[in-house]
Write a protein that holds these residues in place. Structure first.
Motif: not given
Length: 375
Positions: A272-294
């Motif tokens: 359960v912790q992994r599922g919740i953490g991954t869901a939050a991590g995907v959202l975080l990834s989307g924010l950090l990687l909105l555009g091409p990463l230099p």
């Protein structure tokens, strides 16, 4: 008059209710507060940051970002393997992790790209690792590491880097050696939190006695239970992965290897912790990687996430999983572009792996509540 059956059912219901209450309380504490007892080991923070950023920067400078990212993964694995203690203890733990990881990456990369045969090999090797891991705590940790790195190696061997298995293993080993060197230097120069101990030290048991106990456990069905759970879940994970045809569907099997525990109670909580953490991590990834990463932005991002990783490792598994998701997404993008579809596939694969672990690794076993109360 109350019958014995009713009395037993009442006691069982009370036990189940108490166990559910402890589970919900543990989950709430992990997500909202975490553990304040978790150590903050400054050498691990510095080693993680420098160990991972160095190979990536070197790979980018040489025009091979993907190779640098793989070496960075080796550094991440080794730098996080030490639980503190003396320099000798740290060196022994990291060396063991490097050897297990290198062997597993090599074996996995040999199996990669062979269709259903790859899936069969992963299931068999995972089951063997689970079985041999029953010999003791150290063997269990090595078995889990071997499962994880074999799956990752198979993914890399499936066209991820277009490199010979020897080259992939050497890159992982080189990154591991770099991570070990940085970790030992950091441990010698910076104050350490010391060895983390979750339980009182157990009495020393000889290898002969440990082997004898393991053999005796295999005379009963319970001694094979974890192996059967791993084989069942890995078979389902590989089958679903082949059906979905995702770019790197080995994340399903990887999730199973991460969350499936010998202890039933730990398995449920961790899933359960992994599922919740991954869901939050995907959202975080989307924010950090909105555009091409230099390229230098990639180095900086990995360095920051690698520095935060050891802080939350023993404090909150949910937050740890949330941090690890963008870190692993960047590493296993192998220098390519991280797209929204890739993030969605990683999220979907992780959720599928969690569901497989919950259903086939937990709910399908009728004596799970009794076992979880014993441990």
């Amino acid at each position: 008059m109350v019958t014995n059956k009713q009395e037993t059912g009442g006691v069982g219901s009370k036990h189940d209710a108490a166990w559910r209450h402890r589970f919900v309380k543990a989950m709430t504490a992990d997500m909202l507060h975490g553990s304040k007892d978790g150590p903050v080991d400054l050498p691990q923070i510095v080693a993680g940051m420098m160990g991972m950023a160095g190979p990536i920067a070197l790979g980018i400078a040489g025009g091979h970002a993907g190779l640098g990212l793989l070496a960075s993964f080796g550094a991440m694995v080794v730098s996080g393997a030490s639980s503190g203690g003396t320099m000798r203890q740290r060196a022994v733990e990291m060396t063991g992790t490097m050897l297990v990881g290198t062997a597993a990456v090599f074996a996995g990369s040999l199996m990669g790209g062979r269709g259903w045969l790859t899936g069969v090999c992963i299931v068999l090797m995972s089951a063997a690792a689970a079985l041999l891991g029953g010999m003791g705590r150290s063997a269990g940790q090595a078995g889990t590491q071997f499962m994880l790195f074999t799956i990752i190696g198979a993914g890399l061997g499936d066209g991820g880097l277009h490199q010979h298995p020897y080259a992939l293993a050497c890159l992982f080993a080189a990154g591991s050696l770099w991570g070990m060197m940085v970790s030992l230097i950091a441990a010698s120069l910076l104050p350490s939190a010391g060895r983390r101990s979750d339980a009182a030290p157990a009495a020393a048991i000889s290898h002969t006695e440990r082997l004898r106990r393991w053999r005796r456990s295999l005379e009963h069905v319970s001694g094979w239970q974890y192996t059967l759970r791993v084989a069942l879940c890995m078979t389902a994970a590989e089958a679903v992965g082949m059906f979905l045809h995702h770019e790197r569907s080995y994340w399903i099997s990887l999730t199973v290897a991460l969350v499936l525990q010998r202890n039933f109670a730990s398995a449920l909580t961790r899933t359960v912790q992994r599922g919740i953490g991954t869901a939050a991590g995907v959202l975080l990834s989307g924010l950090l990687l909105l555009g091409p990463l230099p390229q230098m932005g990639m180095v900086l991002l990995v360095a920051i996430l690698a520095a935060l990783r050891p802080i939350f490792k023993h404090r909150s598994y949910s937050l740890y999983a949330a941090l690890m998701t963008p870190l692993l997404v960047v590493i296993f993008s192998l220098g390519g572009t991280v797209t929204g579809s890739l993030l969605f596939e990683r999220f979907l694969d992780t959720m599928i792996g969690c569901i497989i672990s919950l259903v086939l690794g937990y709910a399908a076993w009728p004596n799970r509540n009794a076992l979880s109360r014993k441990v």
